[in-house]
Design an enzyme around this catalytic site. Structure first.
Site, PDB file in Angstrom:
ATOM      1  N   GLU A   1     -19.824  30.497   2.445  1.00 12.66           N
ATOM      2  CA  GLU A   1     -21.200  30.929   2.219  1.00 12.66           C
ATOM      3  C   GLU A   1     -21.397  31.350   0.765  1.00 12.66           C
ATOM      4  O   GLU A   1     -20.470  31.847   0.120  1.00 12.66           O
ATOM      5  CB  GLU A   1     -21.527  32.104   3.158  1.00 12.66           C
ATOM      6  CG  GLU A   1     -21.547  31.647   4.616  1.00 12.66           C
ATOM      7  CD  GLU A   1     -21.804  32.767   5.614  1.00 12.66           C
ATOM      8  OE1 GLU A   1     -22.268  32.449   6.719  1.00 12.66           O
ATOM      9  OE2 GLU A   1     -21.529  33.942   5.319  1.00 12.66           O
TER      10      GLU A   1
ATOM     11  N   CYS B   1     -14.534  44.665   5.645  1.00 17.64           N
ATOM     12  CA  CYS B   1     -15.128  43.396   5.203  1.00 17.64           C
ATOM     13  C   CYS B   1     -15.112  42.347   6.311  1.00 17.64           C
ATOM     14  O   CYS B   1     -14.072  42.113   6.941  1.00 17.64           O
ATOM     15  CB  CYS B   1     -14.345  42.902   3.981  1.00 17.64           C
ATOM     16  SG  CYS B   1     -14.775  41.227   3.506  1.00 17.64           S
TER      17      CYS B   1
ATOM     18  N   CYS C   1      -9.131  43.802   3.800  1.00 12.33           N
ATOM     19  CA  CYS C   1      -9.945  45.010   3.628  1.00 12.33           C
ATOM     20  C   CYS C   1     -10.638  45.301   4.963  1.00 12.33           C
ATOM     21  O   CYS C   1     -11.290  44.422   5.526  1.00 12.33           O
ATOM     22  CB  CYS C   1     -10.966  44.799   2.519  1.00 12.33           C
ATOM     23  SG  CYS C   1     -10.190  44.292   0.982  1.00 12.33           S
TER      24      CYS C   1
ATOM     25  N   CYS D   1     -24.093  34.586  -5.898  1.00 16.23           N
ATOM     26  CA  CYS D   1     -22.838  35.196  -5.447  1.00 16.23           C
ATOM     27  C   CYS D   1     -22.056  34.076  -4.764  1.00 16.23           C
ATOM     28  O   CYS D   1     -22.504  33.536  -3.758  1.00 16.23           O
ATOM     29  CB  CYS D   1     -23.143  36.340  -4.485  1.00 16.23           C
ATOM     30  SG  CYS D   1     -21.671  37.026  -3.728  1.00 16.23           S
TER      31      CYS D   1
ATOM     32  N   CYS E   1     -10.096  34.799   3.760  1.00 19.60           N
ATOM     33  CA  CYS E   1      -9.426  35.627   2.749  1.00 19.60           C
ATOM     34  C   CYS E   1      -8.084  36.094   3.295  1.00 19.60           C
ATOM     35  O   CYS E   1      -7.970  36.392   4.477  1.00 19.60           O
ATOM     36  CB  CYS E   1     -10.292  36.839   2.394  1.00 19.60           C
ATOM     37  SG  CYS E   1      -9.632  37.783   0.997  1.00 19.60           S
TER      38      CYS E   1
ATOM     39  N   CYS F   1     -23.267  42.330   0.648  1.00 22.12           N
ATOM     40  CA  CYS F   1     -21.852  42.492   0.300  1.00 22.12           C
ATOM     41  C   CYS F   1     -21.001  42.810   1.516  1.00 22.12           C
ATOM     42  O   CYS F   1     -21.332  43.688   2.292  1.00 22.12           O
ATOM     43  CB  CYS F   1     -21.720  43.675  -0.664  1.00 22.12           C
ATOM     44  SG  CYS F   1     -21.635  43.151  -2.336  1.00 22.12           S
TER      45      CYS F   1
HETATM   46  S1  SF4 Z   1     -13.444  42.525   0.350  1.00 25.50           S
HETATM   47 FE1  SF4 Z   1     -13.174  40.866   1.858  1.00 25.50          FE
HETATM   48  S2  SF4 Z   1     -13.282  38.966   0.687  1.00 25.50           S
HETATM   49 FE2  SF4 Z   1     -12.940  40.653  -0.793  1.00 25.50          FE
HETATM   50  S3  SF4 Z   1     -10.690  40.765  -1.013  1.00 25.50           S
HETATM   51 FE3  SF4 Z   1     -11.204  42.216   0.621  1.00 25.50          FE
HETATM   52  S4  SF4 Z   1     -11.011  41.000   2.514  1.00 25.50           S
HETATM   53 FE4  SF4 Z   1     -11.098  39.533   0.825  1.00 25.50          FE
END
Ligand code: SF4
Length: 346
Positions: A94, A121, A118, A107, A114, A339
Site C-alpha cells: 500500500e 504496527c 513493532c 508515503c 515487515c 501511520c
Molecule cells: S513500524 Fe511496522 S513497518 Fe515500521 S519497522 Fe516496525 S513493524 Fe516494520
C-alpha cells in the site's frame, strides 16, 4: 521450454547501451529506451513510438516491463488517498497520498510485509514476504504523482519512506529508487524533499552517513528508555539505544542534517515525566526535532493514545529545553491509511 524474460528495468543505463551494441545497434538506442522506461514511465514497448517496430519486437522477445498496477484506490473524507498496489507476482503493498494546503506527500512502501515486529504496527502482522525492487518503489511514487496532478492540480512535492517495511532492511533497492527519483533522467525531485524513516538500524545509518546521502532522516523512536523501547519494539534488544545514539551522532557529524524523531505517546507506556526527560536527554546528542504523532489504534486496541495532558507535558518539556516539536494530527484514519495502519485490509 520458454526462457524467463528479464525485467528490463533491472538494467542500468550502461547495461542497456551495451545490450544494444551487442545487438549490432547504436548505444544511444539504450538512452532512448532508458528515457521511456524511467522519465516517461512507459508501461509497454509498444508505447515507445520513436523506436522502430523491429526493435520494439526484439525488446518484447527479450524483456518484460514489470509495472505495478493500482488495484484499488480509496479516498478519505480528508482528501487522503490510499492505493492498493499489485506487484507483478500478485503480492500487494500500500502507498498513500497525503494532501495539505501547501504540499502533497507520498508515503511509500519498501517491503512486502515487515520482518520487524513493532507491537503497535499493523504491518508487523504480515510477515516479510520480499523486498521491493527499485522500479516497484519508483512506480508507487509515479502513481501518486499522477494522482496528485489529477485530483489536486499540482505535482507531488514530498516523499516519505514510511509505508510498509523497514527501508534500511532493503537498503540497496531503496537507494537505487531514490537515485532514480532524484535524477533528471527520472523524476528530478530534490533529495531534500525525501525523508527516509527508519526504526533505527545503527550499521545502516552509518553506511548512509558514509555515502553522504542528501535526503533527510527520521527515526521512529517512541521511547528513549531501553526497557520500554524493547517492550514495544523488540529488535531494540539487538540494536540498543546506545548503538542508535552513536550512529546518529555519526550521521550528524558527516551530513550536518538534523534528525527527526517520530514519537507516539501511549497511555500507560511512555506517558510519564521520566519518559519525556529521557527523550530530552536523547535529543541533546545531535541536533534534532520531534514529531509527536497521533496514534491510530489497530484492531486489538492494546495500545491507546495518551491523554491530551500527557501530550501537552511532552510539548511543554521539549519546548522548555529548546527542542523543536510538532504535534501531527493523523490523516486518512477512516480508510486505514494512517501511520502504522497499512496492512492490506482493503
Ligand atoms: S513500524 Fe511496522 S513497518 Fe515500521 S519497522 Fe516496525 S513493524 Fe516494520
Amino acid at each position: 521450454m520458454e526462457t524467463q524474460k528479464k525485467d528490463i528495468r533491472a538494467l542500468t543505463k550502461e547495461q542497456l547501451r551495451d545490450f544494444f551494441v551487442s545487438q549490432g545497434d547504436k548505444a544511444f538506442r539504450g538512452n532512448q529506451v532508458y528515457e521511456w522506461l524511467w522519465q516517461k514511465s512507459a508501461h509497454s514497448f509498444e508505447a515507445m513510438t520513436n523506436i522502430s517496430k523491429e526493435t520494439r519486437q526484439m525488446l518484447e522477445e527479450n524483456f518484460v516491463i514489470n509495472h505495478i498496477r493500482v488495484d484499488q484506490m480509496q479516498r478519505s473524507s480528508d482528501g487522503t488517498i490510499k492505493n492498493a498496489v499489485r506487484l507483478h507476482d500478485g503480492l500487494v503493498v500500500e502507498s498513500v497520498l497525503i494532501p495539505t494546503e501547501t504540499r502533497t506527500t507520498a508515503c511509500v512502501s519498501s517491503q512486502v510485509g515487515c520482518s520487524l515486529d513493532c507491537r503497535f504496527c499493523a504491518t508487523a502482522r504480515l510477515k516479510r514476504m520480499r523486498n521491493l525492487n527499485p522500479d516497484e518503489i519508483y512506480d508507487q511514487v509515479v502513481a501518486i504523482d499522477n494522482e496528485s496532478r489529477l485530483y489536486f492540480d499540482r505535482p507531488l512535492s514530498n516523499i516519505v519512506f514510511m509505508g510498509m517495511g523497514e527501508p534500511l532492511m532493503n537498503y540497496n533497492n531503496v537507494l537505487q529508487a531514490i537515485e532514480k527519483i532524484t535524477s533528471p533522467e527520472g523524476l528530478g525531485m530534490s533529495p531534500k524533499r525525501i525523508t527516509l524513516s527508519t526504526s533505527g538500524v545503527p550499521k545502516m545509518i552509518r553506511k548512509m552517513a558514509d555515502e553522504e546521502v542528501k535526503f533527510k532522516l527520521a527515526v521512529s523512536l517512541h521511547s528513549a528508555i531501553d526497557e520500554v523501547r524493547t517492550s514495544i519494539m523488540p529488535f531494540n534488544s539487538t540494536f540498543p539505544l546506545k548503538d542508535l545514539r552513536e550512529a546518529l551522532e555519526y550521521w550528524y557529524s558527516k551530513t550536518k542534517n538534523r534528525i527527526t524523531y517520530e514519537y507516539v505517546v501511549w497511555q500507560g507506556i511512555n506517558d510519564t515525566q521520566e519518559a519525556v526527560d529521557a527523550l530530552v536527554k536523547f535529543c541533546k546528542f545531535a541536533p534534532s526535532k520531534v514529531n509527536l504523532i497521533e496514534y491510530n489504534p489497530i484492531d486489538d486496541g492494546e495500545f491507546q493514545q495518551a491523554s491530551e495532558s500527557a501530550i501537552k507535558m511532552y510539548q511543554d518539556t521539549l519546548e522548555r529545553n529548546g527542542i523543536t516539536v510538532t504535534v501531527r494530527r493523523s490523516r486518512g484514519k477512516d480508510i486505514d491509511a494512517a501511520c502504522g495502519q497499512l496492512a492490506n485490509k482493503s
